[in-house]
Design an enzyme around this catalytic site. Structure first.
Site, PDB file in Angstrom:
ATOM      1  N   HIS A   1      15.296   1.316   3.707  1.00 61.51           N
ATOM      2  CA  HIS A   1      15.200   2.081   2.455  1.00 61.51           C
ATOM      3  C   HIS A   1      16.021   1.372   1.386  1.00 61.51           C
ATOM      4  CE1 HIS A   1      15.452   5.487  -0.373  1.00 61.51           C
ATOM      5  NE2 HIS A   1      14.373   5.938   0.246  1.00 61.51           N
TER       6      HIS A   1
ATOM      7  N   GLU B   1       9.774   8.601   6.238  1.00 64.83           N
ATOM      8  CA  GLU B   1       8.350   8.521   6.609  1.00 64.83           C
ATOM      9  C   GLU B   1       8.119   8.713   8.104  1.00 64.83           C
ATOM     10  OE1 GLU B   1       6.398   8.536   4.249  1.00 64.83           O
ATOM     11  OE2 GLU B   1       6.853   7.083   2.674  1.00 64.83           O
TER      12      GLU B   1
HETATM   13  N1  ACO Z   1      11.110  -3.928   9.171  1.00 65.90           N
HETATM   14  C1  ACO Z   1      11.523  -5.193   9.288  1.00 65.90           C
HETATM   15  N2  ACO Z   1      12.289  -5.813   8.374  1.00 65.90           N
HETATM   16  C2  ACO Z   1      12.637  -5.119   7.288  1.00 65.90           C
HETATM   17  C3  ACO Z   1      12.258  -3.779   7.097  1.00 65.90           C
HETATM   18  C4  ACO Z   1      11.450  -3.175   8.106  1.00 65.90           C
HETATM   19  N3  ACO Z   1      11.044  -1.921   8.005  1.00 65.90           N
HETATM   20  N4  ACO Z   1      12.749  -3.334   5.930  1.00 65.90           N
HETATM   21  C5  ACO Z   1      13.428  -4.358   5.376  1.00 65.90           C
HETATM   22  N5  ACO Z   1      13.365  -5.446   6.200  1.00 65.90           N
HETATM   23  C6  ACO Z   1      14.002  -6.731   6.009  1.00 65.90           C
HETATM   24  C7  ACO Z   1      13.265  -7.567   4.987  1.00 65.90           C
HETATM   25  O1  ACO Z   1      12.278  -8.367   5.604  1.00 65.90           O
HETATM   26  C8  ACO Z   1      14.388  -8.402   4.432  1.00 65.90           C
HETATM   27  O2  ACO Z   1      14.694  -9.417   5.354  1.00 65.90           O
HETATM   28  P1  ACO Z   1      15.106 -10.891   4.842  1.00 65.90           P
HETATM   29  O3  ACO Z   1      16.294 -10.714   3.956  1.00 65.90           O
HETATM   30  O4  ACO Z   1      15.368 -11.615   6.110  1.00 65.90           O
HETATM   31  O5  ACO Z   1      13.926 -11.398   4.081  1.00 65.90           O
HETATM   32  C9  ACO Z   1      15.570  -7.437   4.421  1.00 65.90           C
HETATM   33  O6  ACO Z   1      15.288  -6.497   5.456  1.00 65.90           O
HETATM   34  C10 ACO Z   1      15.766  -6.687   3.107  1.00 65.90           C
HETATM   35  O7  ACO Z   1      14.506  -6.173   2.701  1.00 65.90           O
HETATM   36  P2  ACO Z   1      14.143  -5.736   1.210  1.00 65.90           P
HETATM   37  O8  ACO Z   1      12.648  -5.729   1.064  1.00 65.90           O
HETATM   38  O9  ACO Z   1      14.942  -6.488   0.222  1.00 65.90           O
HETATM   39  O10 ACO Z   1      14.670  -4.296   1.223  1.00 65.90           O
HETATM   40  P3  ACO Z   1      14.246  -3.182   0.200  1.00 65.90           P
HETATM   41  O11 ACO Z   1      15.430  -2.373  -0.017  1.00 65.90           O
HETATM   42  O12 ACO Z   1      13.578  -3.714  -1.011  1.00 65.90           O
HETATM   43  O13 ACO Z   1      13.116  -2.454   1.050  1.00 65.90           O
HETATM   44  C11 ACO Z   1      11.638  -0.890   1.903  1.00 65.90           C
HETATM   45  C12 ACO Z   1      12.991  -1.120   1.219  1.00 65.90           C
HETATM   46  C13 ACO Z   1      10.496  -1.330   0.975  1.00 65.90           C
HETATM   47  C14 ACO Z   1      11.467   0.594   2.201  1.00 65.90           C
HETATM   48  C15 ACO Z   1      11.592  -1.703   3.224  1.00 65.90           C
HETATM   49  O14 ACO Z   1      12.660  -1.351   4.072  1.00 65.90           O
HETATM   50  C16 ACO Z   1      10.275  -1.575   3.957  1.00 65.90           C
HETATM   51  O15 ACO Z   1       9.307  -2.266   3.627  1.00 65.90           O
HETATM   52  N6  ACO Z   1      10.174  -0.653   4.993  1.00 65.90           N
HETATM   53  C17 ACO Z   1       8.967  -0.457   5.721  1.00 65.90           C
HETATM   54  C18 ACO Z   1       7.984   0.433   4.928  1.00 65.90           C
HETATM   55  C19 ACO Z   1       8.427   1.866   4.836  1.00 65.90           C
HETATM   56  O16 ACO Z   1       8.878   2.475   5.808  1.00 65.90           O
HETATM   57  N7  ACO Z   1       8.296   2.448   3.624  1.00 65.90           N
HETATM   58  C20 ACO Z   1       8.685   3.833   3.343  1.00 65.90           C
HETATM   59  C21 ACO Z   1      10.027   3.882   2.673  1.00 65.90           C
HETATM   60  S1  ACO Z   1      10.607   5.559   2.423  1.00 65.90           S
HETATM   61  C22 ACO Z   1       9.988   6.037   0.916  1.00 65.90           C
HETATM   62  O17 ACO Z   1       9.796   5.232   0.059  1.00 65.90           O
HETATM   63  C23 ACO Z   1       9.632   7.479   0.610  1.00 65.90           C
END
Ligand code: ACO
Length: 374
Positions: free
Chosen positions: A257, A315
């Site tokens: 998140h 989620e």
């Molecule tokens: N699975 C695997 N790796 C992940 C995940 C995940 N669920 N979430 C983040 N990471 C990793 C990224 O690949 C990144 O790795 P890196 O630095 O090696 O490239 C690192 O963690 C940071 O990721 P960011 O994208 O910068 O984190 P951000 O804060 O922008 O992302 C997000 C938040 C979009 C929710 C992300 O965690 C994600 O895509 N989760 C999966 C989708 C999901 O569950 N969405 C619902 C969110 S809840 C809501 O919005 C109501």
């Protein structure tokens, strides 16, 4: 000339004061109208939660009865809205698009007068009727008329299935709706505040907010989180399945998140609600599998993405709870909207009180002094 500081995505920009909710992503705290989420969500009706946001106090029993009645009296849709839903169902548009189009037509409701309070009541009251009517039409069934004797959540389930839900089902949905009712200045809430700040009307504000919620970066897709649990099927497969995904650089849905760096408190509340519900329903197998998948996912995310603090988000258990209530995946986001419209309307009232137009600035990076050829 001073170079302006640009905040892409407005991250960290504080654009409003609010009494409605507070999100602390470091400690995993969510306060709704002064109450910790975990105290409020499982213990009050959705009508009481909306009243709390609108009036900054929970209603006493007389006020709650009056508020419930006012909402129940506005559940019927204008004939033109039903006609629109028939057309949308025939064209097989998505449920979220149908809700957005139908919400715009609520201006045809005779109770919709341009008075923000009346229009907010109409919007909150009508969303479940719209979603349920559309869904039944899409399945080739006739809509079921709202039942004013049932509470907001129970009536939504009754209009979807044609059956009066059990108390556990109604409570499960109510807890979900309360859990997602408000969450700081998220994208759809900000959209609603921008629209109302121009002295536009409440129906326009909620329609704009629906458009913002629909996007996968916001309303999200709890569906894929559930698909993952189903694909895993058996707990012994979880580790290999999740490892394989992470090795391929894929994201695990339902984890991570932008704000929460600890377990999302909404996941906490929804997991408890799901457990109670699945327990009452006598089917704990799926719940236990999901719990096991969650444990394996959090452990593997710490291994593959050390220092990122990737934890369970809202989620994951939304999917489990709504699935348990019999809702199809396509209705997960519209059902989110049925809860969040309580927050949107409350934010609109707050914004109207400030009387201030929201109008940020942009740094111009284009050409200057271009000349027309002739
Ligand atoms: N699975 C695997 N790796 C992940 C995940 C995940 N669920 N979430 C983040 N990471 C990793 C990224 O690949 C990144 O790795 P890196 O630095 O090696 O490239 C690192 O963690 C940071 O990721 P960011 O994208 O910068 O984190 P951000 O804060 O922008 O992302 C997000 C938040 C979009 C929710 C992300 O965690 C994600 O895509 N989760 C999966 C989708 C999901 O569950 N969405 C619902 C969110 S809840 C809501 O919005 C109501």
């Amino acid at each position: 000339m001073l170079t302006p500081t640009i905040k892409p995505g407005l991250e960290g920009v504080v654009a409003a004061e609010t009494r409605l909710s507070h999100v602390d992503g470091q400690v995993g705290e969510l306060i709704i109208g002064g109450y910790p989420l975990e105290t409020l969500a499982p213990n009050v009706t959705f009508e009481a939660a909306v009243y709390l946001l609108w009036h900054d106090a929970l209603p006493d029993s007389a006020a709650l009865a009056e508020f419930r009645q006012a909402l129940a009296a506005r559940r019927e849709l204008p004939p033109a809205t039903l006609a629109l839903l028939r057309e949308a169902a025939a064209r097989k548009v998505t449920a979220m698009d149908a809700l957005r189009m139908a919400a715009a037509s609520l201006s045809l409701n005779t109770a919709t007068t341009g008075d923000p309070r009346q229009d907010a009541l109409t919007a909150v009251a009508s969303f479940p009727t719209i979603v349920a009517a559309f869904w039944r039409l899409r399945q080739g069934q006739e809509p079921i008329a709202p039942n004013p004797a049932l509470g907001h959540a129970a009536n939504y389930l009754a209009m979807l299935t044609g059956q009066r839900p059990s108390e556990a089902q109604a409570r499960g949905l109510e807890t979900y709706l309360n859990t997602v009712i408000d969450h700081g200045l998220n994208a759809s809430t900000f959209t609603a505040r921008v629209i109302i700040s121009t002295q536009s009307d409440m129906i326009s504000a909620v329609v704009g907010a629906l458009g913002a919620l629909k996007g996968p970066l916001h309303g999200g897709a709890p569906g894929p989180a559930l698909d993952m649990v189903f694909e895993i099927g058996q707990l012994e497969q979880a580790e290999a399945y999740l490892r394989d995904k992470l090795e391929r650089g894929e994201r695990l849905m339902g984890f991570g998140h932008r704000i929460y760096k600890v377990r999302d408190p909404r996941a906490e509340v929804l997991a408890a609600a799901a457990e109670q519900f699945y327990h009452a329903d006598g089917n704990m197998a799926l719940y236990r599998l999901a719990q096991g998948v969650e444990r394996a996912a959090v452990r593997l995310l710490a291994e593959y993405k050390p220092g990122r603090n990737l934890q369970t988000n809202v989620e994951f258990y939304t999917a489990l709870l709504l699935h348990g209530l019999g809702l199809p995946g396509e209705l997960f986001t519209p059902t989110f909207a049925i809860g969040r419209v309580g927050g949107w309307t409350a934010h609109c009232f707050e914004q109207q009180q400030t009387g201030r137009l929201i109008r940020p600035a942009a740094a111009y990076i284009g050409e200057r002094n271009r000349r027309l050829l002739n």
